[in-house]
Structures are given as C-alpha cells and as structure tokens.
Design a protein around this motif. Structure first.
Motif, PDB file in Angstrom:
ATOM      1  N   LEU A 119       0.833  -1.200   0.000  1.00  0.00           N
ATOM      2  CA  LEU A 119       0.000   0.000   0.000  1.00  0.00           C
ATOM      3  C   LEU A 119       0.874   1.258   0.000  1.00  0.00           C
ATOM      4  N   PRO A 120       0.479   2.281  -0.755  1.00  0.00           N
ATOM      5  CA  PRO A 120       1.214   3.567  -0.750  1.00  0.00           C
ATOM      6  C   PRO A 120       0.824   4.365   0.500  1.00  0.00           C
ATOM      7  N   ASP A 121       1.287   5.603   0.560  1.00  0.00           N
ATOM      8  CA  ASP A 121       0.868   6.511   1.630  1.00  0.00           C
ATOM      9  C   ASP A 121      -0.647   6.709   1.476  1.00  0.00           C
ATOM     10  N   LEU A 122      -1.406   6.211   2.472  1.00  0.00           N
ATOM     11  CA  LEU A 122      -2.857   6.172   2.339  1.00  0.00           C
ATOM     12  C   LEU A 122      -3.479   7.570   2.336  1.00  0.00           C
ATOM     13  N   ALA A 123      -2.906   8.487   3.093  1.00  0.00           N
ATOM     14  CA  ALA A 123      -3.456   9.848   3.127  1.00  0.00           C
ATOM     15  C   ALA A 123      -3.356  10.491   1.745  1.00  0.00           C
ATOM     16  N   LEU A 124      -2.166  10.349   1.075  1.00  0.00           N
ATOM     17  CA  LEU A 124      -1.994  10.910  -0.261  1.00  0.00           C
ATOM     18  C   LEU A 124      -2.822  10.134  -1.290  1.00  0.00           C
ATOM     19  N   PHE A 125      -2.840   8.798  -1.120  1.00  0.00           N
ATOM     20  CA  PHE A 125      -3.531   7.943  -2.086  1.00  0.00           C
ATOM     21  C   PHE A 125      -5.043   8.224  -2.110  1.00  0.00           C
ATOM     22  N   SER A 126      -5.662   8.386  -0.935  1.00  0.00           N
ATOM     23  CA  SER A 126      -7.110   8.582  -0.870  1.00  0.00           C
ATOM     24  C   SER A 126      -7.538   9.987  -1.294  1.00  0.00           C
ATOM     25  N   ARG A 127      -6.584  10.973  -1.232  1.00  0.00           N
ATOM     26  CA  ARG A 127      -6.982  12.362  -1.535  1.00  0.00           C
ATOM     27  C   ARG A 127      -6.370  12.872  -2.844  1.00  0.00           C
ATOM     28  N   CYS A 128      -5.890  11.961  -3.676  1.00  0.00           N
ATOM     29  CA  CYS A 128      -5.248  12.418  -4.905  1.00  0.00           C
ATOM     30  C   CYS A 128      -6.277  13.022  -5.867  1.00  0.00           C
ATOM     31  N   GLY A 129      -5.819  13.901  -6.744  1.00  0.00           N
ATOM     32  CA  GLY A 129      -6.692  14.556  -7.699  1.00  0.00           C
ATOM     33  C   GLY A 129      -6.223  15.989  -7.935  1.00  0.00           C
ATOM     34  N   PRO A 130      -6.778  16.720  -8.896  1.00  0.00           N
ATOM     35  CA  PRO A 130      -7.848  16.262  -9.800  1.00  0.00           C
ATOM     36  C   PRO A 130      -7.343  15.562 -11.050  1.00  0.00           C
ATOM     37  N   VAL A 131      -6.015  15.585 -11.296  1.00  0.00           N
ATOM     38  CA  VAL A 131      -5.492  14.947 -12.511  1.00  0.00           C
ATOM     39  C   VAL A 131      -5.462  13.433 -12.336  1.00  0.00           C
ATOM     40  N   LEU A 132      -5.013  13.009 -11.154  1.00  0.00           N
ATOM     41  CA  LEU A 132      -4.927  11.567 -10.871  1.00  0.00           C
ATOM     42  C   LEU A 132      -6.177  11.115 -10.100  1.00  0.00           C
ATOM     43  N   ALA A 133      -6.414   9.796 -10.177  1.00  0.00           N
ATOM     44  CA  ALA A 133      -7.517   9.192  -9.423  1.00  0.00           C
ATOM     45  C   ALA A 133      -7.035   7.870  -8.844  1.00  0.00           C
ATOM     46  N   SER A 134      -7.539   7.528  -7.643  1.00  0.00           N
ATOM     47  CA  SER A 134      -7.151   6.278  -6.975  1.00  0.00           C
ATOM     48  C   SER A 134      -8.388   5.405  -6.765  1.00  0.00           C
ATOM     49  N   ARG A 135      -8.151   4.095  -6.769  1.00  0.00           N
ATOM     50  CA  ARG A 135      -9.241   3.135  -6.589  1.00  0.00           C
ATOM     51  C   ARG A 135      -8.749   1.936  -5.768  1.00  0.00           C
ATOM     52  N   ALA A 136      -9.715   1.304  -5.082  1.00  0.00           N
ATOM     53  CA  ALA A 136      -9.492   0.012  -4.429  1.00  0.00           C
ATOM     54  C   ALA A 136     -10.704  -0.858  -4.725  1.00  0.00           C
ATOM     55  N   TYR A 137     -10.454  -2.128  -5.092  1.00  0.00           N
ATOM     56  CA  TYR A 137     -11.532  -3.021  -5.484  1.00  0.00           C
ATOM     57  C   TYR A 137     -11.377  -4.376  -4.791  1.00  0.00           C
ATOM     58  N   LEU A 138     -12.530  -5.042  -4.616  1.00  0.00           N
ATOM     59  CA  LEU A 138     -12.554  -6.461  -4.242  1.00  0.00           C
ATOM     60  C   LEU A 138     -13.097  -7.216  -5.442  1.00  0.00           C
ATOM     61  N   LEU A 139     -12.266  -8.096  -6.039  1.00  0.00           N
ATOM     62  CA  LEU A 139     -12.635  -8.813  -7.247  1.00  0.00           C
ATOM     63  C   LEU A 139     -12.984 -10.257  -6.925  1.00  0.00           C
ATOM     64  N   PRO A 140     -14.004 -10.793  -7.596  1.00  0.00           N
ATOM     65  CA  PRO A 140     -14.283 -12.227  -7.448  1.00  0.00           C
ATOM     66  C   PRO A 140     -13.256 -13.040  -8.207  1.00  0.00           C
ATOM     67  N   GLU A 141     -13.183 -14.309  -7.895  1.00  0.00           N
ATOM     68  CA  GLU A 141     -12.291 -15.209  -8.630  1.00  0.00           C
ATOM     69  C   GLU A 141     -13.122 -16.274  -9.331  1.00  0.00           C
ATOM     70  N   PRO A 142     -12.788 -16.681 -10.538  1.00  0.00           N
ATOM     71  CA  PRO A 142     -11.735 -16.075 -11.359  1.00  0.00           C
ATOM     72  C   PRO A 142     -12.275 -14.869 -12.126  1.00  0.00           C
ATOM     73  N   THR A 143     -11.421 -13.958 -12.439  1.00  0.00           N
ATOM     74  CA  THR A 143     -11.831 -12.752 -13.161  1.00  0.00           C
ATOM     75  C   THR A 143     -11.524 -12.825 -14.640  1.00  0.00           C
ATOM     76  N   GLY A 144     -10.791 -13.841 -15.063  1.00  0.00           N
ATOM     77  CA  GLY A 144     -10.409 -13.935 -16.461  1.00  0.00           C
ATOM     78  C   GLY A 144      -9.306 -12.919 -16.781  1.00  0.00           C
ATOM     79  N   VAL A 145      -9.173 -12.596 -18.088  1.00  0.00           N
ATOM     80  CA  VAL A 145      -8.141 -11.652 -18.515  1.00  0.00           C
ATOM     81  C   VAL A 145      -8.591 -10.239 -18.162  1.00  0.00           C
ATOM     82  N   MET A 146      -7.704  -9.487 -17.497  1.00  0.00           N
ATOM     83  CA  MET A 146      -8.030  -8.133 -17.069  1.00  0.00           C
ATOM     84  C   MET A 146      -7.267  -7.143 -17.939  1.00  0.00           C
TER      85      MET A 146
END
Length: 612
Positions: free
Chosen positions: A133-160
């Motif tokens: 994980l990166p610096d969470l404070a910077l990661f969660s508040r990045c913008g407006p040029v950059l955007a950050s995301r966190a996901y929970l993916l099911p398995e299997p997801t196939g080709v991403m």
C-alpha cells in the motif's frame, strides 16, 4: 364412533358488525367450523377493503419490515368492538404515524449500516499484509489529474485489461482478490467500466485515512465502534416509538386482517349486522353456542336445513385412536354422505394382515418403538404401532424373535412346517374381510332406502358366495350357488318395468357371473397374505442358517443385526404396500365410492409475524 359417514350441519349466525372479528376468531378456535357464504345480503365491499389495507401495509413493509418488532399471540388485540375494516383502518393509522416519526431514524440507520459494511471491506483491505500500500493519506486524496481506486474482485476474473498509465497492485484474498490502482482520471474511468463488467466491488477510501497501515486500521476500528454506538442509540429510539405508537398491536391486527382475507369467504354485511354461514362437525351445535357464550359475544345462532345446491362436506366421527386408520379411505377420497366409514374395520383388518405377514416378536417391537417416536413428526407412521403390536402377537404364535426360531416355542405353528395351514388361514381371513364388505354394502342400501333392491338382487350374490365358501367344508352347501344366482336373476326381472323384464333378466345373468368371478378372484388374492408370511419365515430361516455357519460370535451377532435391519426395512415396506393394496382393491371395492367432499375447518390465525 359412527359407522356411517354423515354430512356436516349447516349453521347461520347473526352478530353485530363491530363484533364480527371476535366472532370469527372464536369460531376458528373451536376447530369445528367451515365457512361458506350463502345469502342475498351483499357484503362484497368488505374483502376489497381488507385487501386494500393489506396492499398499503405491504408497501410499508417493503421499507420498514426489518425494523419492526416481532409479533406473538399476546400482541393480537381484542377485536370484539371493531369491525374488520375498522380494525384495519386503526392499524394503518398507527403504522402511518409510526413511519412518519421513524422515517428519518430508519434512513439514518440504513446509512450507518451501509457505512459499516464499507468499513468492513476497508479493514479487510488494510489487514492484507501481502498487498503493498502507498501513503494512504496521499492515495485517498489524490486529484484532480490523478484518481485512486481500491476493489474487491471475485475469482476467477479472467483476462483483465489494464489501461496504459495505470499502476496496479493486486493480491489474492480467500475466494477473491484485492486490487489498488492509481492513474490518470480518464484512464481510471475506463478501468472502472471494465471492472464493473467483471463484477468487482469498489472499496471506499475515506479522505480522513491516516498515512500508515496501522494508523488507518485503528482509525477504521474507532469509526466502526462509533457507528455501532450511534446505531444502538437509534435502535433504542425506535423501540420507544414502537411503544408510543403501540406498533406490536397494529402488526397483530394486520396479521389478523391477512387471515380474514385469505381464509374467510365473502361475508354478508349490512350497516349494523354481519351474517356468518357455514358448516359444523358438531352434531348438536352445543359447542359453537358454548364457545360464543363463553367469549361474552352477542349473537343469534340457528341450525336450519342446508340450502339446496350446496356441496355438503362429510364428517367422520371417529375417536382419536381410530383417526390414523382414516388414511386408507382417504387414499381414495372421502366417503360420501350415507356411505359407510370403514375405519373401525380397517383398525382390525390392517394390523392383523400386517402382523400375519410380518410375524416376529423383536422386529414387531422395533416397529412399535419407531411408530411411537415418529408419529408426531410423521402422523401416518402412527400406523406402525398397531401393526408392530400385531407382528409381536403373531411372532409369539409362530415362535420367532429377531429371525430366530430356537428361542421361543410357537403358541400355534411354525409357518415353514405347515405351509398349507398358513395359506388356508389367509383364505378364510380373506373371505371374512369380503363378507364384511358385502355387509357394509347392504347397510348402504338400507340407509339409502333401497332395501327392497338389495333383497331382490344383491342378496342372491351373498347366498351364492356363501355356498362357494361352504363347499370347501362339504359339497352339500353347493345348492346355494345356483339358488343365489336364480334369486338375483328373478329379482332383477321382477323389479323391472313391464316390457323390460327379459332385457333386465339377461343383463342380470351377465352381471351376476362377472360379480361372482370378482368375488372369487378377490378371495384368492388373500392367499398372498399367507405367501408373504411364508416368505418372511423363509428369510428368517436363511438368516438363522447364515448366522449358524459363522464361527466368530461377534461377527455372527453383527450379521444377525444387519439381516434383521434389512428385513425390517425392505420386507416391512413390501408388507405395508400389500396390506394397503388388499384393503383398497379387495375390501373397499365392494362398497366404497369415496365421492364425498372433506370437511375443512377454519384455521386459526398464525402466531408468527408475517411481512409480505
């Protein structure tokens, strides 16, 4: 106990409209009333009003049902002083008032539940040590040029498909995987669409997150505890609103309204009175009168003749110990009014047949135990009790206990030693059963005022059949065979109209031959009772011989136990089927048409909450 199936008794009850709800509940509580509307007074507006009440209730329940209290029988109001539509209107008024007061609380609770769910996913993400994980404070508040995301993916997801200029870190977690991504806003938007197609769930990253993993976990735990405390406070406020608006009583009233709409036929209602009509299994009507009087209700009750054109339900008046044997006649239907109820005879015939074919003391005792243990969960299995008891009795008669014939002396005979006696006994038993069927047929003719027809025709069949049975003891009784046939032929001709006598005479000849052949075949069918008794004895002998040939005593006991269990399971089922078959197709065929309509008592309202 009544040998004759009787039609239920028609009743008519007039009560003040405001006491209708209490009267219906009281009638349902007796368990002896089936309602059927039949009146010229229109009450078609009552049930639509009740259904409109339920429709509005269902709309409220879709949003608020999970926040309502559980309702038990004690929460049901006394409906005596309210008509059904008044009861529903009062309950809806309470529910509307509660929803107006509780709406904002429920909305806030739903928000808190959603946020707690999101925090749980965030805690899972932060606890995954393999995920860099990166610096969470910077990661969660990045913008407006950059955007950050966190996901929970099911398995299997196939080709991403990862867009260019998007940095991704992924780690497996149980049945799925966590993924964090950072990139240009336009590229992340494309990535969002792709992950949505893969059914990924986005994990919210609050801007208040501290920089480090440990600090973020502590912040999430504190936030979760704060949400739980706030939820508890809101729940307490909801409970106070429940009490203030008497919500349990309102829900109990709605449950009662639902019962009315689904179980009570269209009621005859005027401005001041309600007219309740239907059938009762109470031959004197005293139990209905006593129940209504005991509840302190106002009513006028009478028991006139049933209106013409209605299908009269049939009531079988049997004591509790005989009621399990009603199962046999109900396999065909219900005896019609004026037909014989054979339950009392089946209570003797069925166990005797079963026990004769399954004669063993130990196995019969196990069947009795199984019947006692399972009768409440599976009521038809109560028949194992008398069947097993008869098997025990015949086990003593045959000297058999757990497939062994060397432990008990037979009180009568061993089937293997005297097979002809066993077969003859089953034939005599079958003849007695068929004679009972013929007697019941005669009674039905007498009950329907057709005694002359029976004496003129059917009595001849009985005489011929008795002559055939007597021939097995001496040929002197064979005179009854032609005498009985001539009797039924002549009776049919005498009873016919002028000009139809020769036709009826010829038809009687054909019918008499067919009926007599049926009686002979039906009687011979009972030989299978003796055959199965011999088969049971043969299986027991085979098991005994197998056990005797085993030198190891523990192994011999195991083989004996397995053999007995197989006999109980397989042969017990086969013997039960044969008993049922003989009763239905050799006994009932003589007299039972089973064309009656069963009596269906009005059920009580259920005791649990129902949210549609």
């Amino acid at each position: 106990m009544a040998l004759r199936a009787l039609a239920a008794k028609w009743f008519e009850l007039l009560t003040p409209r405001e006491e209708l709800s209490a009267v219906l509940r009281c009638l349902a509580g007796t368990g002896i009333v089936e309602l059927q509307s039949h009146t010229d007074v229109s009450g078609a507006h009552v049930l639509p009003l009740l259904r409109a009440t339920l429709n509005e209730y269902n709309q409220l329940a879709q949003r608020y049902a999970s926040y309502w209290p559980e309702v038990d029988g004690a929460s049901v109001p006394a409906e005596r002083h309210y008509s059904p539509e008044e009861l529903g209107a009062r309950a809806l008024k309470q529910l509307r008032a509660w929803s107006a007061a509780a709406g904002s609380l429920v909305e806030r609770l739903q928000q808190l539940e959603y946020e707690r769910t999101e925090l749980f996913s965030l805690e899972q993400l932060l606890s995954h040590q393999e995920l860099q994980l990166p610096d969470l404070a910077l990661f969660s508040r990045c913008g407006p040029v950059l955007a950050s995301r966190a996901y929970l993916l099911p398995e299997p997801t196939g080709v991403m498909a990862i867009p260019p200029n998007v940095l991704v870190e992924r780690a497996t977690a149980g049945n799925g995987s966590f993924l964090v991504a950072l990139g240009a806003l336009e590229q992340i938007a494309i990535f969002d669409d792709h992950l949505n197609a893969l059914k990924a769930r986005r994990v919210a990253l609050p801007p208040e997150l501290p920089s480090g993993r440990a600090a973020a976990l502590e912040w999430a735990a504190q936030r979760s505890n704060g949400l739980a405390d706030e939820s508890h406070s809101l729940r307490v406020e909801l409970e106070k609103l429940d009490e203030a608006h008497d919500l349990s009583t309102a829900l109990g009233s709605i449950r009662f309204i639902d019962w009315l709409a689904n179980h009570v036929p269209e009621l005859a209602v005027t401005e001041n009175f309600a007219w309740v009509t239907g059938w009762t299994s109470d031959a004197t009507g005293a139990r209905i009168d006593a129940a209504l009087r005991g509840a302190g209700l106002e009513y006028l009750l009478r028991f006139p003749a049933a209106p013409p054109g209605l299908s009269r339900p049939v009531v079988l008046h049997n004591p509790r110990w005989l009621q399990p044997f009603e199962l046999f006649s109900r396999l065909l239907g219900v005896p019609a009014e004026g037909e014989a109820d054979p339950s009392a005879f089946v209570a003797v015939v069925a166990p005797l047949m079963f026990g004769f074919m399954f004669g063993d003391v130990g196995q019969g005792a196990l069947l009795v135990v199984a019947g006692i243990a399972l009768r409440r969960r599976y009521p038809p299995l109560a028949l194992l009790i008398p069947g097993g008891a008869a098997a025990v009795a015949f086990g003593f008669a045959f000297g058999s206990i757990f497939s062994r014939d060397d432990l008990l002396p037979p009180l009568w005979l061993r089937p293997i030693d005297q097979p002809l006696m066993v077969l003859k006994t089953s034939l005599v038993f079958g003849a007695c059963v068929i004679l009972i069927g013929l007697v019941l047929e005669a009674l039905q003719y007498f009950w329907s005022s057709q005694a002359r027809t029976w004496w003129a025709t059917r009595a001849g069949f009985v005489l011929s059949y008795l002559g055939l049975l007597g021939a097995s003891f001496g040929k002197s009784s064979l005179w009854a065979l032609p005498a009985g046939l001539i009797w039924c032929w002549g009776g049919a001709a005498v009873n016919a109209r002028q000009g139809e006598r020769w036709g009826r005479f010829g038809a009687a000849i054909g019918a008499s031959v067919e009926t007599l052949l049926q009686l002979i075949v039906n009687t011979i069918s009972f030989v299978r009772v003796g055959a199965f008794a011999l088969a049971h004895a043969g299986l027991a002998a085979a098991i005994g011989g197998l056990v005797a040939g085993i030198a190891s005593r523990p192994l011999a006991w195991i083989v004996l136990a397995i053999g007995n269990l197989l006999v109980i399971g397989i042969e017990g089922l086969v013997v039960g089927i044969q008993t049922t078959r003989l009763i239905l197709f050799e006994f009932f065929i003589r007299f039972l048409k089973a064309a009656g309509r069963p009596f269906r008592p009005l059920p009580l309202p259920s005791s649990g909450t129902k949210h549609a």
